[in-house]
Write a protein that holds these residues in place. Structure first.
Motif, mmCIF file in Angstrom:
data_model
loop_
_atom_site.group_PDB
_atom_site.id
_atom_site.type_symbol
_atom_site.label_atom_id
_atom_site.label_comp_id
_atom_site.label_asym_id
_atom_site.label_seq_id
_atom_site.Cartn_x
_atom_site.Cartn_y
_atom_site.Cartn_z
ATOM 1 N N ILE A 40 -1.408 -1.050 -3.907
ATOM 2 C CA ILE A 40 -2.918 -0.387 -3.844
ATOM 3 C C ILE A 40 -2.192 1.009 -3.541
ATOM 4 O O ILE A 40 -1.700 1.345 -2.774
ATOM 5 C CB ILE A 40 -3.136 -1.103 -2.262
ATOM 6 C CG1 ILE A 40 -3.208 -2.503 -2.512
ATOM 7 C CG2 ILE A 40 -4.651 -0.294 -1.866
ATOM 8 C CD1 ILE A 40 -3.309 -3.350 -1.140
ATOM 9 N N ALA A 57 -6.661 0.517 3.115
ATOM 10 C CA ALA A 57 -5.767 0.015 2.171
ATOM 11 C C ALA A 57 -4.527 -0.590 3.145
ATOM 12 O O ALA A 57 -4.169 -1.770 2.681
ATOM 13 C CB ALA A 57 -4.924 1.458 1.505
ATOM 14 N N THR A 64 -3.859 4.712 -2.741
ATOM 15 C CA THR A 64 -4.965 5.553 -2.358
ATOM 16 C C THR A 64 -4.855 6.896 -2.814
ATOM 17 O O THR A 64 -5.688 7.880 -2.478
ATOM 18 C CB THR A 64 -4.840 5.607 -0.914
ATOM 19 O OG1 THR A 64 -3.258 5.940 -0.256
ATOM 20 C CG2 THR A 64 -4.853 4.126 -0.336
ATOM 21 N N ALA A 73 0.857 -1.279 -0.032
ATOM 22 C CA ALA A 73 0.056 0.187 -0.052
ATOM 23 C C ALA A 73 1.007 1.371 0.023
ATOM 24 O O ALA A 73 1.856 1.451 0.664
ATOM 25 C CB ALA A 73 -0.845 0.195 1.280
ATOM 26 N N ALA A 90 -9.570 2.094 -3.816
ATOM 27 C CA ALA A 90 -8.252 2.293 -3.799
ATOM 28 C C ALA A 90 -7.950 1.611 -5.212
ATOM 29 O O ALA A 90 -8.696 0.678 -5.558
ATOM 30 C CB ALA A 90 -7.296 1.355 -2.852
#
Length: 441
Positions: A230, A256, A232, A181, A215
């Motif tokens: 991922i 996330a 955001t 993330a 996301a």
């Protein structure tokens, strides 16, 4: 596997917080008072019949006027629809059905997400049932009567919640690719980092399961290994209320982080670590994720031979509760050190999944206790009998002792440091569970 997300939606004063606290039980203090970590708790871990999920309260600032009320409710519902696997729509049996309830119910129904209609403040089932039935008019299924205050009906409600998991969630399990993330405040360069990483290895941004969760998932191949990023960053919402926006981005970040193995915490080199950075880092730390602090825009900093050293110390001072986090200085603009990022991610993933043999752990512990005697209190001394690793992601250890009360945080930290001296475990937190065992066993 990432835990499902359950979001709570409802008008003010329908008892959302009471219900949230009842569900989170005494564990509501999950966000410890780290410097800069939000006191306004919006998420908690809940376990019910061996099912674990993360509960998010989308509430927040209460608007002053009736008109604002509705747009505020819509915003909440939108957050829930975007991020949650299951939505708890809370209504109040004493206020009865209200116009706003209908409007929100329409949105939720169209979302095609599982919605559980929870009628709160039903302290007496016999007396209130006729009023509960009124909520069938919303057209989103059977109302579940509960009382957050007296904790009635909560089990039935949780049964409903977990009925909606399992089926969909199991489909995501097969995906063995590491999930990374990229989090951080707006404008720290998260998107540029993703674009740079994609560079020549551009893989189609596919509709991977979970993309709808607000996301954007992107697959990237590096050294013949595939990673899922991922991101955001790609989503901005116009919002009149700044705090609401911040809360929204925090909710999105929690989601996330929850789904990731490793979190890249992106910081603007020029700005340094801000309070919101510390808040976001705290969430990743709480969740036991691998953490890499990525200081971006390093090209914009005037440097001498001590700059990196001084900057690192400053970051570590602010994020003192996670000394294990790796720090890398990059520039997404010039591409500086971007190739090192994958090596670092790979190292953190290895450390997150490292298993240490029980024999070796016990040798380290025996040596540690010989070097520094365990604390004692009122003549009773702490004894450490045995240590074993029980899980990975994050590496989790159980230590059996004669008296839990005597095992102070600082001594656990001491044992942790000894284990780190031996195995590094860079970039990942370690979790310790202390269990008591009577002398005779």
């Amino acid at each position: 596997m990432s835990k499902p997300i359950v979001a709570i939606v409802g008008r003010p004063n329908v008892g959302k917080s009471t219900l949230f606290n009842a569900l989170a039980g005494e564990k509501i203090s999950i966000v410890k008072d780290y410097p800069g970590v939000t006191r306004d708790r919006i998420y908690a871990d809940v376990t019910w019949l061996d099912n674990q999920f993360t509960m998010i309260d989308t509430g927040g600032i209460e608007p002053e006027s009736k008109d604002l009320m509705l747009s505020h409710m819509r915003q909440q519902a939108q957050i829930a629809i975007d991020t949650a696997d299951v939505i708890l729509f809370i209504v109040d049996v004493r206020q009865g059905l209200v116009d706003a309830d209908y409007k929100v119910a329409d949105m939720l129904r169209k979302s095609a997400k599982p919605v559980i209609l929870v009628v709160n403040k039903v302290d007496n089932f016999d007396k209130f049932m006729p009023d509960v039935y009124e909520f069938y008019n919303l057209g989103i299924g059977d109302p579940v009567p509960v009382s957050g205050a007296s904790r009635l009906g909560i089990g039935d409600m949780l049964d409903e919640v977990i009925n909606h998991f399992n089926k969909e969630d199991l489909e995501e399990v097969e995906d063995e690719r590491p999930r990374i993330a990229i989090v951080g405040k707006p404008n720290v360069g998260k998107s540029s980092i993703i674009n740079k990483l994609l560079g020549e290895n551009r893989v189609i941004v596919s509709d991977i399961a979970g993309t709808t969760r607000d996301a954007i998932d992107t697959a990237v191949t590096y050294n013949e290994k595939e990673y899922v990023f991922i991101d955001t960053a790609g989503l901005r919402r116009k919002s009149k209320i700044k705090e609401e926006l911040e809360r929204y981005s925090i909710i999105r970040t929690v989601t996330a982080v929850e789904r990731a193995d490793v979190v890249l915490m992106v910081i603007d080199a020029v700005e340094g670590v801000t309070e919101q950075d510390a808040k976001i880092a705290g969430i990743a730390h709480e969740r036991g994720k691998g953490i890499i602090i990525v200081v971006n825009k390093w090209d914009a900093i005037e440097k001498n031979d001590k700059t990196i050293y001084e900057y690192t110390r400053k970051v570590q001072d602010i994020l003192a509760y996670m000394p294990y986090a790796e720090i890398i200085f990059i520039s997404a603009l010039t591409g500086q050190r971007m190739n090192k990022l994958f090596d670092l991610i790979e190292m953190v993933i290895q450390n997150q999944t490292l298993r240490v043999a029980t024999g070796v752990l016990n040798e380290i512990m025996t040596e540690a206790t010989a070097m520094q005697q365990p604390p004692s209190d009122k003549g009773k001394r702490l004894k450490l009998y045995y240590i074993t690793q029980v899980a990975v992601k994050p590496p989790t250890f159980v230590i059996f002792v004669n008296d839990k009360e005597l095992m102070h945080f600082s001594y656990t930290r001491y044992i942790e440091n000894k284990i780190r001296d031996a195995f590094g475990f860079k970039g990942t937190s370690l979790k310790f569970i202390i269990r008591e065992r009577k002398e005779k066993e």
